[in-house]
Write an enzyme that holds these catalytic residues in place. Structure first.
Site, PDB file in Angstrom:
ATOM      1  N   CYS A   1      -7.903  -0.383 -25.225  1.00 53.80           N
ATOM      2  CA  CYS A   1      -8.632  -0.780 -24.009  1.00 53.80           C
ATOM      3  C   CYS A   1      -8.769   0.268 -22.907  1.00 53.80           C
ATOM      4  O   CYS A   1      -9.873   0.709 -22.592  1.00 53.80           O
ATOM      5  CB  CYS A   1      -7.954  -1.990 -23.381  1.00 53.80           C
ATOM      6  SG  CYS A   1      -7.781  -3.402 -24.454  1.00 53.80           S
TER       7      CYS A   1
ATOM      8  N   HIS B   1      -8.189  -2.978 -15.985  1.00 50.35           N
ATOM      9  CA  HIS B   1      -7.251  -2.255 -16.858  1.00 50.35           C
ATOM     10  C   HIS B   1      -7.263  -0.740 -16.679  1.00 50.35           C
ATOM     11  O   HIS B   1      -7.020   0.013 -17.633  1.00 50.35           O
ATOM     12  CB  HIS B   1      -7.489  -2.616 -18.336  1.00 50.35           C
ATOM     13  CG  HIS B   1      -6.193  -2.694 -19.097  1.00 50.35           C
ATOM     14  ND1 HIS B   1      -6.124  -2.989 -20.451  1.00 50.35           N
ATOM     15  CD2 HIS B   1      -4.918  -2.499 -18.696  1.00 50.35           C
ATOM     16  CE1 HIS B   1      -4.867  -2.965 -20.834  1.00 50.35           C
ATOM     17  NE2 HIS B   1      -4.120  -2.676 -19.779  1.00 50.35           N
TER      18      HIS B   1
END
Ligand SMILES: *[C@@H]1O[C@H](CO)[C@@H](O)[C@H](O)[C@H]1NC(C)=O
Ligand SMILES: *[C@@H]1O[C@H](CO)[C@@H](O)[C@H](O)[C@H]1NC(C)=O
Ligand SMILES: *[C@@H]1O[C@H](CO)[C@@H](O)[C@H](O)[C@H]1NC(C)=O
Ligand SMILES: *[C@@H]1O[C@H](CO)[C@@H](O)[C@H](O)[C@H]1NC(C)=O
Ligand SMILES: *[C@@H]1O[C@H](CO)[C@@H](O)[C@H](O)[C@H]1NC(C)=O
Ligand SMILES: *[C@@H]1O[C@H](CO)[C@@H](O)[C@H](O)[C@H]1NC(C)=O
Ligand SMILES: *[C@@H]1O[C@H](CO)[C@@H](O)[C@H](O)[C@H]1NC(C)=O
Ligand SMILES: *[C@@H]1O[C@H](CO)[C@@H](O)[C@H](O)[C@H]1NC(C)=O
Length: 473
Positions: free
Chosen positions: A68, A124
């Site tokens: 990610c 993130h």
């Protein structure tokens, strides 16, 4: 008189510039595998995604990073993660780190072109201080969570809640995919229609935990494996939200003026029911299953539709490519290449013929360590990542059997002949192996130390009303 003419000329130029800038929606699906969309796998119900893909251009060789945070950093910065310190793993919620603040991110550049910039979904990319967070890095508005892997209903990760409306902590009272669809509609409805809009929409779906409203799970009654049944439902829930997005754009008269880009951030994770078959490997590996994205583009600016684009594209290319589609100039000093001329004309170019899958020399590699692509060839050096086999969709209630075949230190594949990485050519094509090793070595000069840190107790959400909150680095 002259002044009036001059003003009129300026105004018409301005009009021209404005009308040329498309609205741009950049959709990122989380942990969605190659075999997890309807346009690759007819068992998945994703009519909205399939419609856009088939009436747009399916990208058949579009690459991302194995996990990610690195992909997200590459998308927004145009830099390879090994130059941003993100080669090793994702940024954990208690880690005092974020990618370099001196990198100018895509939304900052788009604002310079007059865009309204909105983000809905998963960040993130660090949150230990406000400067790391989306509204300080180019987004006018933010609605979503700062970390990863939270619960879809109660919005917590580890021991804290993690959800914000701009900077204000909130907790939506519904499944996150629904909450995002609702916010998408609000943003689009409120959008000043004469200003171009950039919407970055990184869904929480379909990352674990595997959670889905029953109505979607029930659409897959004939799938006997519970995880796969629920996971497939999550894809369909996301697909409905994408249908909600296109409905909102149409209702607001913006659909015809919008360019939509869709990509996963990395491959599927078979241990959480994602699937990349027949590609090899998993999320967190540098095999194709971890890095070859389900992706397409649709809409304004594409001269061809209903086509498949075979040209190579890498995650780092989206920043300069989107900027170019928006009418901006070239960006220098980054790794990304402007693929817009090639994509808009639907003609693969040789501009992107080489890229780095990952490059990590740190002692504890969590994901695939080093791999490079040169034309049809791919070289993997050392640890390629855990879960390095081939994982068909389970057709029983049993979980996927995770095999980890023993592999050689060097793996050389010709992906044109062997897209699923079965035949290691490292002894047969020694010249190619040497050439690629040398090239990898040249890139090594630019590695910066990984920015991953030990969890910092100062992050403890208990100190911040139970919310993961910036202010501890
Ligand atoms: C489930 O049923 C649908 C519709 O009949 C069919 O297209 C699909 O292939 C089936 N999937 C499985 C896993 O049996
Ligand atoms: C996409 O690539 C695969 C190889 O992985 C190939 O089999 C397939 O034909 C390509 N799709 C199209 C439509 O070109
Ligand atoms: C950011 O700062 C670092 C450290 O000074 C430097 O090495 C790097 O080149 C800078 N990056 C950019 C994009 O300016
Ligand atoms: C949120 O839900 C998870 C289950 O997914 C549970 O473990 C956790 O305790 C819940 N947290 C709160 C604050 O309700
Ligand atoms: C999104 O679309 C679904 C399916 O068409 C619909 O049931 C739902 O009400 C829509 N949600 C929103 C927020 O518009
Ligand atoms: C809408 O955007 C245009 C162009 O940027 C601007 O001139 C106008 O003032 C804006 N309208 C409102 C209501 O903000
Ligand atoms: C696709 O292209 C055809 C002409 O080739 C055009 O008529 C059609 O409107 C296009 N569809 C979309 C969705 O752009
Ligand atoms: C909560 O998380 C922090 C890390 O942010 C950790 O130091 C602390 O021990 C945790 N507290 C509990 C009760 O789990």
């Amino acid at each position: 008189m002259d002044v009036i003419l001059y003003v009129l000329l300026l105004l018409s130029l301005f009009e021209c510039v404005v009308s040329k800038s498309p609205h741009i929606v950049f959709i990122v699906a989380d942990d969605l595998g190659w075999n997890d969309v309807g346009f690759h796998n007819p068992d998945i119900i994703s009519p909205n995604i399939d419609y856009l893909a088939k009436n747009g251009m399916i990208l058949n060789n579009s690459y991302v990073q194995p996990v990610c945070s690195p992909s997200r950093s590459a998308f927004l910065s145009g830099f390879y993660p090994f130059k941003s310190g993100l080669q090793n793993f994702v940024i954990g919620p208690a880690e005092a780190s974020c990618p370099p603040l001196n990198q100018t991110l895509l939304p900052q550049k788009l604002k310079e072109l007059g865009y309204a910039t909105h983000m809905i979904g998963k960040w993130h990319l660090g949150m230990c201080k406000w400067e790391c967070t989306p509204t300080y890095r180019g987004f006018d508005t933010f609605y979503g969570f700062y970390n990863g892997k939270e619960d879809y209903y109660n919005y917590t990760i580890a021991n804290g809640s993690d959800f914000r409306d701009n900077k204000a902590p909130i907790r939506p009272n519904e499944y996150s995919t629904y909450a995002y669809a609702r916010r998408v509609d609000k943003i689009i409805t409120q959008q000043n229609k004469s200003q171009p809009m950039f919407l970055y929409l990184p869904f929480q779906s379909v990352h674990n935990p595997i959670q889905v409203p029953e109505v979607y799970e029930n659409m897959y009654k004939n799938i006997t494996n519970e995880g796969r049944r629920q996971f497939s439902g999550m894809v369909t829930a996301m697909d409905d939200a994408i249908g909600n997005l296109t409905d909102s754009l149409k209702r607001n008269g913006m659909f015809e003026d919008t360019l939509i880009i869709f990509t996963s951030d990395n491959g599927g994770w078979p241990i959480f029911s994602g699937n990349n078959y027949p590609l090899r490997g998993s999320k967190a590996t540098v095999y194709e299953g971890g890095t070859r994205a389900s992706a397409f583009v649709y809409g304004l600016g594409l001269q061809k539709n209903n086509t498949v684009f075979d040209g190579m594209i890498h995650a780092v290319d989206w920043m300069p490519t989107i900027l170019s589609a928006a009418g901006g100039g070239q960006v220098s000093g980054i790794d990304g290449l402007n693929m817009w001329p090639s994509i808009s004309e639907g003609v693969p170019s040789s501009l992107r013929s080489e890229f780095i899958y990952n490059l990590d020399d740190s002692p504890v590699p969590y994901m695939g360590r080093a791999a490079i692509r040169m034309g049809d060839y791919k070289l993997i050096e050392g640890f390629a990542g855990k879960w390095n086999g081939w994982y068909p969709v389970p057709d029983t209630a049993e979980d996927v059997t995770i095999n980890e075949p023993k592999v050689d230190y060097y793996q050389l594949y010709n992906l044109r002949d062997d897209p699923n990485e079965h035949n290691n050519l490292h002894t047969k094509e020694h010249g190619m192996l040497e050439k690629m090793r040398e090239r990898l070595q040249e890139y090594r000069k630019y590695i910066v130390p990984p920015l991953n840190r030990k969890p910092d107790p100062a992050s403890n959400p208990n100190k911040y009303n139970g919310y993961w909150t910036p202010g501890w680095c």
